[in-house]
Design a protein around this motif. Structure first.
Motif, PDB file in Angstrom:
ATOM      1  N   PHE B 127     -29.900  -6.996   9.971  1.00  0.00           N
ATOM      2  CA  PHE B 127     -28.653  -7.129   9.216  1.00  0.00           C
ATOM      3  C   PHE B 127     -28.934  -7.154   7.709  1.00  0.00           C
ATOM      4  O   PHE B 127     -28.246  -6.509   6.922  1.00  0.00           O
ATOM      5  N   HIS B 248     -18.970  -6.775   7.103  1.00  0.00           N
ATOM      6  CA  HIS B 248     -20.339  -7.291   7.094  1.00  0.00           C
ATOM      7  C   HIS B 248     -20.784  -7.830   5.733  1.00  0.00           C
ATOM      8  O   HIS B 248     -21.652  -8.699   5.672  1.00  0.00           O
ATOM      9  N   SER B 405     -22.331   0.430  12.121  1.00  0.00           N
ATOM     10  CA  SER B 405     -23.005  -0.087  13.319  1.00  0.00           C
ATOM     11  C   SER B 405     -22.890  -1.604  13.438  1.00  0.00           C
ATOM     12  O   SER B 405     -23.182  -2.173  14.491  1.00  0.00           O
ATOM     13  N   VAL B 406     -22.450  -2.273  12.386  1.00  0.00           N
ATOM     14  CA  VAL B 406     -22.371  -3.738  12.395  1.00  0.00           C
ATOM     15  C   VAL B 406     -20.959  -4.232  12.747  1.00  0.00           C
ATOM     16  O   VAL B 406     -20.760  -5.415  12.986  1.00  0.00           O
ATOM     17  N   MET B 428     -26.957  -2.152  16.669  1.00  0.00           N
ATOM     18  CA  MET B 428     -27.116  -1.884  15.228  1.00  0.00           C
ATOM     19  C   MET B 428     -28.129  -0.766  15.000  1.00  0.00           C
ATOM     20  O   MET B 428     -27.915   0.124  14.173  1.00  0.00           O
ATOM     21  N   SER B 432     -26.874   2.984  13.934  1.00  0.00           N
ATOM     22  CA  SER B 432     -27.340   3.516  12.645  1.00  0.00           C
ATOM     23  C   SER B 432     -28.062   4.846  12.838  1.00  0.00           C
ATOM     24  O   SER B 432     -27.845   5.810  12.098  1.00  0.00           O
ATOM     25  N   SER B 455     -22.400   1.963  18.740  1.00  0.00           N
ATOM     26  CA  SER B 455     -22.549   0.519  18.598  1.00  0.00           C
ATOM     27  C   SER B 455     -21.566  -0.229  19.493  1.00  0.00           C
ATOM     28  O   SER B 455     -21.897  -1.260  20.092  1.00  0.00           O
ATOM     29  N   THR B 459     -22.553  -2.928  22.395  1.00  0.00           N
ATOM     30  CA  THR B 459     -22.103  -4.308  22.216  1.00  0.00           C
ATOM     31  C   THR B 459     -21.227  -4.749  23.390  1.00  0.00           C
ATOM     32  O   THR B 459     -21.380  -5.872  23.904  1.00  0.00           O
TER      33      THR B 459
END
Lengths: 152, 479
Positions: B127, B248, B405-406, B428, B432, B455, B459
């Motif tokens: 991150f 983010h 991606s976050v 992530m 990415s 992503s 998740t």
């Protein structure tokens, strides 16, 4: 061959080729496009960026045509700048040439506007729509579920 | 290529000196309120609705809004305008998230705090890399825009303009911390709103919408066509890029922590509402270029060029130049200062305290000094990276897939008690990776979309495949 080598017309033909080639060199404008760098290029965004060399303080004219013959040509720019960003082209082939005031036309450049495959676009749009709905849904569902609860 | 300057170099220098001096003085004045490092970093955690809304809106009105939105309109037409304005959706959706963030981390400092506590050190490290890379990309694009703006308007060299703008922003952020950032944001947001309205009205006095439509139909039909693939895909791409940026980045989390708990959700929602029409107004200016016979040579300068030609056409060249300069300076400064402050907070809190010092106690004096070094260091690095003068769009959009991606890891982290951490990490990384691949193989207009899609899949899988339980109270143990 259409013309025999022994024929006097062959000599005339050769002479015409040589003179025509020289004329092409001598008659080609002093101004030439530096962008795009190739005589033919492809763009997928409908944008044509043109840059040309030449002297400062001179008026230039840029024409756009549907063919290399420039019938029904359109003047896209007239002025002292050395470049122009032209946008909003739909799919097709576009031809451009530039000259300074009173000068000869430059070599012609062709730009082909080719969009992404329609099916690919539709697929990505559907994916985008689903991801958007899922993202908003997950966020709002989490928000309403957690709103009244204490942190435990 | 050449286009004449609207301001004399001397006028440009005077404007830089006057505004620069004024902003640094304001920074020093507001900085007196910061009695502690918490005050410096989070403005006392007591920011109200007006300042909260203004800072959120002004920070999101970057030079990208005032300069890239016209480029989007110039190249992608009406869809381009809408694509850019979808970035406001990130602010709307961050409103409920702000409520949740305040509840979970009442004494939080950074978004990195959240990631470290929620997902562990590996996820935190990834991150941090994503966040710092994106923040630097954003900062560099602002710096480049600043240098280009000064050069285009007044002929002052790119390097000089870049250097002065960065020095001014570093200066007042250094003196005043988040107090100075938020205070100047309020002034800047008013100036930007007034300036955009003035320029928009000026455009309408020179042409009309029907006239513009007719010209576009004749010479630039693609700008008003329905099926323009890049433009259509840019709508989603920009939207997810915006989600990722807001969800983010510590620029926004620090504002959540700085605002009062009841204020934060309203402030972000209002900021989104106020921001939404700004790129539309800025982009509208660009659509009039063809109708008004304005030749665009450098697409990055479309907005300032068209605005200056329109406003200068009635003989008000210098006045037009000053107005445009002031509006664009404000849009730049309001974002550069936020980036400097938020990135230095992340480097100080996460990089220095948690990573280098491994959580050991740090004195107040050391924390403040490290914070100041971080501001200067971040600014210097941004200046160095801006020197090569990259194409703005490429520099920023390359970071789009990283931040996209976050999106889902943040949502999962805030709202799902159970999720598989390893799959979040994979989300992530693979998000990415696939996004960057799409950027180069298909086009920039698909990168963020593909990243968030990949992503999301991973998740969501993490919610069902060996999910690990988490106690929310673990986030409240901030030191």
């Amino acid at each position: 061959m259409l013309i025999r080598r022994s024929s006097p017309y062959y000599l005339l033909f050769l002479l015409a080729v040589v003179v025509g080639g020289l004329a092409g060199e001598v008659g080609a404008g002093d101004v030439q496009f530096t962008v795009p760098g190739d005589a033919e290029s492809v763009n997928s965004e409908g944008v044509v960026s043109l840059v040309w060399d030449g002297k400062e303080g001179v008026e230039y004219e840029v024409q756009q045509g549907d063919s290399v013959l420039f019938e029904n040509a359109k003047v896209r720019y007239a002025g002292p700048d050395h470049g122009s960003v032209l946008t909003g082209f739909e799919e097709g082939s576009y031809y451009f040439r530039v000259r300074d005031a009173g000068g000869e036309w430059s070599d012609v450049v062709r730009v082909d506007i080719e969009f992404m495959d329609r099916q690919q676009v539709v697929l990505l749009m559907v994916v985008g729509g689903l991801v958007f709905l899922a993202t908003v849904g997950a966020l709002l569902a989490g928000h309403f579920r957690q709103r009244g609860q204490e942190v435990a | 290529m050449n286009q004449s300057h609207l301001l004399e170099p001397v006028t440009g220098i005077v404007l830089l000196v006057v505004f620069g001096g004024l902003w640094i003085a304001l920074g020093a004045w507001w900085g007196r309120k910061a009695k502690s490092s918490e005050g410096f970093m989070l403005a006392g955690r007591n920011v109200g609705l007006a300042l909260g809304t203004a800072t959120a809106m002004a920070t999101w009105i970057t030079s990208n809004t005032t300069m890239m939105a016209p480029v989007f309109a110039l190249k992608q037409g009406v869809w381009g305008l809408l694509a850019y304005s979808t970035a406001s959706f990130g602010l709307f959706l961050f409103a409920p998230m702000a409520m949740r963030i305040h509840k979970l981390l009442p004494r939080g400092f950074t978004s990195g705090d959240f990631f470290r506590l929620r997902f562990g050190n590996v996820a935190w490290g990834i991150f941090l890399v994503i966040s710092v890379v994106y923040s630097m990309a954003w900062l560099v694009t602002m710096a480049i825009a600043g240098g280009e703006l000064v050069n285009a308007l007044s002929g002052i060299s790119y390097v000089t303009g870049l250097t002065v703008i960065m020095a001014v922003c570093i200066g007042y952020t250094l003196f005043g911390g988040l107090f100075a950032v938020i205070g100047t944001d309020f002034i800047q947001s008013v100036i930007i709103l007034v300036g955009i309205v003035v320029i928009g009205v000026a455009v309408l006095t020179k042409t009309s919408v029907p006239e513009m439509a007719a010209n576009l139909r004749a010479d630039q039909p693609g700008l008003i066509a329905f099926f323009m693939p890049v433009a259509l895909l840019a709508v989603f791409n920009n939207m997810f890029f915006g989600f990722g940026e807001v969800f983010h980045n510590n620029v926004w989390w620090s504002r959540v922590f700085a605002m009062r708990r009841s204020v934060a959700p309203k402030a972000f929602f209002l900021a989104g509402l106020l921001w939404f029409p700004i790129p539309i107004a800025a982009g509208f200016i660009a659509l009039s270029a063809g109708t008004l016979g304005i030749n665009v040579v450098n697409e990055n300068m479309t907005g300032p060029l068209v605005a200056s030609r329109i406003m200068g056409a009635d003989g008000g060249g210098t006045v037009a130049g000053v107005v445009i300069f002031v509006v664009l300076f404000c849009s730049l400064a309001s974002s550069i200062d936020s980036l400097l402050a938020a990135t230095s907070d992340l480097l100080t809190r996460d990089g220095f305290e948690k990573l280098l010092r491994r959580g050991r106690a740090v004195s107040e004096g050391v924390r403040r000094n490290v914070g100041k070094y971080a501001i200067v260091g971040t600014g210097l690095l941004g200046w160095l990276l801006a020197l090569p003068r990259w194409p703005i769009q490429h520099a920023l959009f390359l970071s789009g897939p990283l931040v996209a991606s976050v999106i889902w890891p943040v949502i999962a982290g805030l709202y799902w008690r159970k999720v598989n951490r390893n799959l979040v990490i994979a989300a992530m990384l693979l998000g990415s990776g696939t996004g960057l691949y799409a950027y180069f193989e298909i086009g920039w207009f698909t990168a963020s979309l593909i990243s968030v899609f990949v992503s999301m899949i991973l998740t969501v899988a993490g919610r069902f495949v060996k999910p690990e339980s988490f106690e929310w109270k673990g986030l409240g143990a901030n030191d």
